[in-house]
Design a protein around this motif. Structure first.
Motif, PDB file in Angstrom:
ATOM      1  N   ASN A   1       0.870  -1.169   0.000  1.00  0.00           N
ATOM      2  CA  ASN A   1       0.000   0.000   0.000  1.00  0.00           C
ATOM      3  C   ASN A   1       0.911   1.224   0.000  1.00  0.00           C
ATOM      4  O   ASN A   1       1.499   1.568   1.022  1.00  0.00           O
ATOM      5  CB  ASN A   1      -0.912  -0.014   1.229  1.00  0.00           C
ATOM      6  CG  ASN A   1      -1.935   1.087   1.207  1.00  0.00           C
ATOM      7  OD1 ASN A   1      -1.656   2.214   0.797  1.00  0.00           O
ATOM      8  ND2 ASN A   1      -3.142   0.781   1.653  1.00  0.00           N
ATOM      9  N   GLN A   2       1.041   1.861  -1.143  1.00  0.00           N
ATOM     10  CA  GLN A   2       1.960   2.979  -1.304  1.00  0.00           C
ATOM     11  C   GLN A   2       1.525   4.224  -0.529  1.00  0.00           C
ATOM     12  O   GLN A   2       2.352   5.062  -0.190  1.00  0.00           O
ATOM     13  CB  GLN A   2       2.107   3.328  -2.791  1.00  0.00           C
ATOM     14  CG  GLN A   2       2.660   2.197  -3.633  1.00  0.00           C
ATOM     15  CD  GLN A   2       4.064   1.791  -3.237  1.00  0.00           C
ATOM     16  OE1 GLN A   2       4.891   2.630  -2.896  1.00  0.00           O
ATOM     17  NE2 GLN A   2       4.336   0.506  -3.255  1.00  0.00           N
ATOM     18  N   VAL A   3       0.252   4.337  -0.230  1.00  0.00           N
ATOM     19  CA  VAL A   3      -0.257   5.509   0.486  1.00  0.00           C
ATOM     20  C   VAL A   3       0.126   5.458   1.963  1.00  0.00           C
ATOM     21  O   VAL A   3       0.575   6.449   2.535  1.00  0.00           O
ATOM     22  CB  VAL A   3      -1.791   5.634   0.325  1.00  0.00           C
ATOM     23  CG1 VAL A   3      -2.340   6.770   1.174  1.00  0.00           C
ATOM     24  CG2 VAL A   3      -2.149   5.824  -1.135  1.00  0.00           C
ATOM     25  N   TYR A   4      -0.035   4.293   2.599  1.00  0.00           N
ATOM     26  CA  TYR A   4       0.185   4.170   4.033  1.00  0.00           C
ATOM     27  C   TYR A   4       1.538   3.579   4.397  1.00  0.00           C
ATOM     28  O   TYR A   4       1.869   3.479   5.575  1.00  0.00           O
ATOM     29  CB  TYR A   4      -0.920   3.335   4.672  1.00  0.00           C
ATOM     30  CG  TYR A   4      -2.283   3.932   4.467  1.00  0.00           C
ATOM     31  CD1 TYR A   4      -2.548   5.242   4.859  1.00  0.00           C
ATOM     32  CD2 TYR A   4      -3.298   3.205   3.874  1.00  0.00           C
ATOM     33  CE1 TYR A   4      -3.796   5.799   4.665  1.00  0.00           C
ATOM     34  CE2 TYR A   4      -4.555   3.761   3.682  1.00  0.00           C
ATOM     35  CZ  TYR A   4      -4.792   5.054   4.079  1.00  0.00           C
ATOM     36  OH  TYR A   4      -6.017   5.607   3.885  1.00  0.00           O
ATOM     37  N   GLY A   5       2.313   3.133   3.423  1.00  0.00           N
ATOM     38  CA  GLY A   5       3.604   2.533   3.729  1.00  0.00           C
ATOM     39  C   GLY A   5       3.484   1.194   4.422  1.00  0.00           C
ATOM     40  O   GLY A   5       4.346   0.813   5.202  1.00  0.00           O
ATOM     41  N   THR A   6       2.407   0.481   4.154  1.00  0.00           N
ATOM     42  CA  THR A   6       2.182  -0.834   4.746  1.00  0.00           C
ATOM     43  C   THR A   6       2.174  -1.878   3.639  1.00  0.00           C
ATOM     44  O   THR A   6       2.203  -1.545   2.451  1.00  0.00           O
ATOM     45  CB  THR A   6       0.841  -0.859   5.508  1.00  0.00           C
ATOM     46  OG1 THR A   6      -0.212  -0.493   4.620  1.00  0.00           O
ATOM     47  CG2 THR A   6       0.868   0.100   6.685  1.00  0.00           C
ATOM     48  N   PHE A   7       2.111  -3.135   4.037  1.00  0.00           N
ATOM     49  CA  PHE A   7       1.965  -4.197   3.045  1.00  0.00           C
ATOM     50  C   PHE A   7       1.144  -5.328   3.638  1.00  0.00           C
ATOM     51  O   PHE A   7       0.903  -5.380   4.845  1.00  0.00           O
ATOM     52  CB  PHE A   7       3.323  -4.680   2.519  1.00  0.00           C
ATOM     53  CG  PHE A   7       4.223  -5.332   3.527  1.00  0.00           C
ATOM     54  CD1 PHE A   7       4.270  -6.716   3.649  1.00  0.00           C
ATOM     55  CD2 PHE A   7       5.048  -4.575   4.335  1.00  0.00           C
ATOM     56  CE1 PHE A   7       5.119  -7.316   4.557  1.00  0.00           C
ATOM     57  CE2 PHE A   7       5.905  -5.166   5.248  1.00  0.00           C
ATOM     58  CZ  PHE A   7       5.940  -6.546   5.361  1.00  0.00           C
ATOM     59  N   ALA A   8       0.703  -6.218   2.777  1.00  0.00           N
ATOM     60  CA  ALA A   8      -0.090  -7.369   3.195  1.00  0.00           C
ATOM     61  C   ALA A   8       0.547  -8.627   2.633  1.00  0.00           C
ATOM     62  O   ALA A   8       1.142  -8.603   1.558  1.00  0.00           O
ATOM     63  CB  ALA A   8      -1.528  -7.245   2.691  1.00  0.00           C
ATOM     64  N   THR A   9       0.426  -9.724   3.388  1.00  0.00           N
ATOM     65  CA  THR A   9       0.875 -11.021   2.912  1.00  0.00           C
ATOM     66  C   THR A   9      -0.293 -11.992   2.970  1.00  0.00           C
ATOM     67  O   THR A   9      -1.143 -11.906   3.856  1.00  0.00           O
ATOM     68  CB  THR A   9       2.035 -11.570   3.776  1.00  0.00           C
ATOM     69  OG1 THR A   9       1.623 -11.644   5.149  1.00  0.00           O
ATOM     70  CG2 THR A   9       3.267 -10.693   3.649  1.00  0.00           C
ATOM     71  N   GLY A  10      -0.336 -12.908   2.024  1.00  0.00           N
ATOM     72  CA  GLY A  10      -1.370 -13.935   1.986  1.00  0.00           C
ATOM     73  C   GLY A  10      -0.722 -15.298   1.919  1.00  0.00           C
ATOM     74  O   GLY A  10       0.299 -15.469   1.248  1.00  0.00           O
ATOM     75  N   GLY A  11      -1.313 -16.270   2.603  1.00  0.00           N
ATOM     76  CA  GLY A  11      -0.667 -17.569   2.661  1.00  0.00           C
ATOM     77  C   GLY A  11      -1.577 -18.759   2.538  1.00  0.00           C
ATOM     78  O   GLY A  11      -2.800 -18.641   2.438  1.00  0.00           O
ATOM     79  N   SER A  12      -0.938 -19.929   2.579  1.00  0.00           N
ATOM     80  CA  SER A  12      -1.663 -21.189   2.458  1.00  0.00           C
ATOM     81  C   SER A  12      -2.398 -21.545   3.750  1.00  0.00           C
ATOM     82  O   SER A  12      -3.106 -22.546   3.792  1.00  0.00           O
ATOM     83  CB  SER A  12      -0.703 -22.312   2.074  1.00  0.00           C
ATOM     84  OG  SER A  12       0.254 -22.506   3.085  1.00  0.00           O
ATOM     85  N   ASP A  13      -2.244 -20.743   4.776  1.00  0.00           N
ATOM     86  CA  ASP A  13      -2.936 -20.970   6.048  1.00  0.00           C
ATOM     87  C   ASP A  13      -4.318 -20.315   6.095  1.00  0.00           C
ATOM     88  O   ASP A  13      -4.889 -20.143   7.163  1.00  0.00           O
ATOM     89  CB  ASP A  13      -2.086 -20.472   7.211  1.00  0.00           C
ATOM     90  CG  ASP A  13      -1.762 -18.989   7.123  1.00  0.00           C
ATOM     91  OD1 ASP A  13      -1.975 -18.385   6.050  1.00  0.00           O
ATOM     92  OD2 ASP A  13      -1.277 -18.435   8.124  1.00  0.00           O
ATOM     93  N   ASN A  14      -4.839 -19.936   4.923  1.00  0.00           N
ATOM     94  CA  ASN A  14      -6.166 -19.329   4.810  1.00  0.00           C
ATOM     95  C   ASN A  14      -6.244 -17.994   5.544  1.00  0.00           C
ATOM     96  O   ASN A  14      -7.234 -17.686   6.202  1.00  0.00           O
ATOM     97  CB  ASN A  14      -7.267 -20.248   5.331  1.00  0.00           C
ATOM     98  CG  ASN A  14      -7.371 -21.547   4.582  1.00  0.00           C
ATOM     99  OD1 ASN A  14      -6.471 -21.919   3.824  1.00  0.00           O
ATOM    100  ND2 ASN A  14      -8.450 -22.261   4.771  1.00  0.00           N
ATOM    101  N   SER A  15      -5.194 -17.190   5.417  1.00  0.00           N
ATOM    102  CA  SER A  15      -5.195 -15.896   6.092  1.00  0.00           C
ATOM    103  C   SER A  15      -4.428 -14.860   5.293  1.00  0.00           C
ATOM    104  O   SER A  15      -3.634 -15.194   4.417  1.00  0.00           O
ATOM    105  CB  SER A  15      -4.570 -16.018   7.483  1.00  0.00           C
ATOM    106  OG  SER A  15      -3.170 -16.165   7.401  1.00  0.00           O
ATOM    107  N   PHE A  16      -4.709 -13.584   5.624  1.00  0.00           N
ATOM    108  CA  PHE A  16      -3.850 -12.502   5.165  1.00  0.00           C
ATOM    109  C   PHE A  16      -3.571 -11.602   6.359  1.00  0.00           C
ATOM    110  O   PHE A  16      -4.334 -11.545   7.322  1.00  0.00           O
ATOM    111  CB  PHE A  16      -4.409 -11.733   3.960  1.00  0.00           C
ATOM    112  CG  PHE A  16      -5.636 -10.915   4.208  1.00  0.00           C
ATOM    113  CD1 PHE A  16      -5.552  -9.620   4.699  1.00  0.00           C
ATOM    114  CD2 PHE A  16      -6.893 -11.427   3.924  1.00  0.00           C
ATOM    115  CE1 PHE A  16      -6.691  -8.859   4.904  1.00  0.00           C
ATOM    116  CE2 PHE A  16      -8.038 -10.675   4.123  1.00  0.00           C
ATOM    117  CZ  PHE A  16      -7.932  -9.378   4.620  1.00  0.00           C
TER     118      PHE A  16
END
Length: 119
Positions: A27-42
């Motif tokens: 997220n370029q606006v907030y300087g954050t990021f997200a990860t998604g995985g095989s554990d059914n979560s982000f």
């Protein structure tokens, strides 16, 4: 040579098991990021503070793709089978695309000091 901006983090783990990381979006606006995985979560992460902001678990299937809208207001992700269990798991999860607004949960706590700090 130590690079100050490098860091590693433990994500998508349950007990002592590490699950695969399928995708990452910034997220370029907030300087954050997200990860998604095989554990059914982000998970939303604060890259400046190097900490987890919010986890969304128990989704219908593994997270296979994700991205933020360019203005940072919306987060979209896809869930479906990601082949982490091989052919035995094929067809075990329906595929779908989901979205959610980016509220306080994907903004760093330090965001109130001004967005210019994240550019």
């Amino acid at each position: 040579m130590k690079v100050e901006n490098d860091f590693t983090f433990k994500c998508h783990r349950d007990n002592n098991n590490a699950n695969s990381l399928n995708c990452i979006a910034f997220n370029q606006v907030y300087g954050t990021f997200a990860t998604g995985g095989s554990d059914n979560s982000f998970i939303y992460w604060d890259k400046i503070a190097k900490q987890r902001l919010k986890s969304y678990t128990n989704l219908a299937a593994p997270v296979t793709a994700m991205d933020f809208k360019i203005d940072g207001s919306l987060f979209a992700y896809a869930v479906g089978y990601d082949w982490h269990k091989g052919i035995d798991g094929a067809g075990s999860a329906p595929s779908k695309i989901c979205y959610r607004p980016c509220g306080e949960d994907c903004r760093p706590k330090s965001y109130m000091t001004g967005p210019s700090a994240f550019k």
